[in-house]
Design an enzyme around this catalytic site. Structure first.
Site, PDB file in Angstrom:
ATOM      1  N   GLN A  87      67.746  14.931  61.949  1.00  0.00           N
ATOM      2  CA  GLN A  87      66.451  15.121  61.250  1.00  0.00           C
ATOM      3  C   GLN A  87      65.556  15.891  62.221  1.00  0.00           C
ATOM      4  O   GLN A  87      64.667  15.342  62.879  1.00  0.00           O
ATOM      5  CB  GLN A  87      65.844  13.758  60.876  1.00  0.00           C
ATOM      6  CG  GLN A  87      64.512  13.828  60.138  1.00  0.00           C
ATOM      7  CD  GLN A  87      64.620  14.264  58.680  1.00  0.00           C
ATOM      8  OE1 GLN A  87      65.658  14.135  58.067  1.00  0.00           O
ATOM      9  NE2 GLN A  87      63.552  14.820  58.126  1.00  0.00           N
ATOM     10  N   LYS A 181      83.031  26.942  51.452  1.00  0.00           N
ATOM     11  CA  LYS A 181      82.986  26.229  50.166  1.00  0.00           C
ATOM     12  C   LYS A 181      82.751  27.230  49.059  1.00  0.00           C
ATOM     13  O   LYS A 181      81.829  28.046  49.128  1.00  0.00           O
ATOM     14  CB  LYS A 181      81.790  25.268  50.155  1.00  0.00           C
ATOM     15  CG  LYS A 181      82.092  23.893  50.647  1.00  0.00           C
ATOM     16  CD  LYS A 181      80.872  23.005  50.379  1.00  0.00           C
ATOM     17  CE  LYS A 181      80.946  21.808  51.297  1.00  0.00           C
ATOM     18  NZ  LYS A 181      79.749  20.996  51.282  1.00  0.00           N
TER      19      LYS A 181
END
Ligand code: R5P
Length: 282
Positions: A87, A181
């Site tokens: 984070q 992906k």
């Protein structure tokens, strides 16, 4: 100069002390009836190396207490795994920059901090004391070399971890690529090496952290579908949340390997020598 550690980093601390040819100061750890942590450190040296991986919130509190117990600003801090580093920005309004909050707390009462493969080295700027990060990429490469695999393919799960994968692969001059992906439909996603082919090869997927193992489990299934002979998973920090190790092995992954920044049964390489070297280097 002696080494002292939190409860969850005792093995690492002992290895580090051995590498530095010094000893570990004993600590008694317990809790008050309400759950608060308590510890009592044995007789400290003038200059201590305080070691503690922040693997969870309890470890974070214990490390803060240990820094205070050692009570000297010449002490040096080693945090092999530092949680909250992912984070590192405000992804949504109202969120904290968690690593900044943690870094500010750890910048008090010590002279410098050393971490291992922190998620993004940019966050070191949040410490107000000298901070450095070492990499175990080469140690992981050396471990892979011991397996004597025929021409393994080193893969990172995304292009963000490609630099790490390249360092690992450079040890044996192996092929390196990252997974890409492709969204096939609203629900279907394909993952495959961007440039190379996994068919008939031993593939090592390497990353800084394996947490749930979700990314690697999905990738491994697809790589086997593309004809890979064997898929291995390796990381620096084996967070392995909620049954991740068992889940990965159940997908047919040949082995899961991590370093000892978080002490696990699958910790097959150590960051202790690298840290010892860094501590001795001005
Ligand atoms: C993400 O930024 C990290 O580098 C890892 O790729 C991530 O933490 C892995 O998460 P999981 O094991 O839950 O898929």
């Amino acid at each position: 100069m002696k080494v002292i550690s939190t409860e969850r980093s005792q093995v690492f601390a002992t290895r580090l002390a051995r590498a530095l040819k010094t000893t570990v100061v004993e600590v008694t750890y317990s809790r008050f009836p309400d759950g608060e942590h308590y510890l009592r450190a044995g007789v400290p040296d003038d200059e201590m190396i305080i070691v503690g991986s922040v693997v969870d919130n309890d470890a974070l509190v214990q490390l803060l207490l240990l820094i205070d117990a050692c009570d000297s600003s010449v002490n040096r801090l080693v945090v092999p795994y530092l949680a909250y580093a992912r984070q590192d920005k405000r992804f949504h309004a109202g969120e904290p920059i968690s690593i900044r909050a943690v870094a500010q707390v750890f910048s008090r009462g010590i002279s410098d901090i050393t971490t291992v493969n922190i998620h993004d080295r940019d966050v070191l700027r949040y410490f107000s004391i000298p901070a450095r990060d070492i990499s175990v990429a080469r140690d992981l490469g050396e471990y892979i070399r011991t397996l004597d695999l025929d021409n393994p393919l080193i893969l990172s799960p995304d292009d963000g971890a490609l630099a790490f994968a390249r360092q690992v692969a450079s040890v044996g001059g192996w092929d390196v690529d990252h997974l890409e992906k492709t969204r096939l439909s609203g629900v279907e996603v394909k993952m495959a090496p961007k440039q190379l082919c996994a068919k008939g090869r031993s593939v090592f997927i390497v990353d800084d952290i394996i947490s749930t193992g979700g990314t690697i489990a999905t990738a491994a299934g697809m790589l086997y579908g593309q004809g890979a002979d064997d898929v291995y998973a390796a990381c620096v920090h084996g967070v392995l949340t909620g049954g991740a190790y068992a889940r990965l092995m159940a997908t047919g992954i040949r082995d899961v390997v991590c370093s000892d920044t978080i002490e696990r049964a699958c910790s097959k390489l150590s960051a202790a020598d690298g840290i010892a070297h860094a501590l001795k280097t001005p």
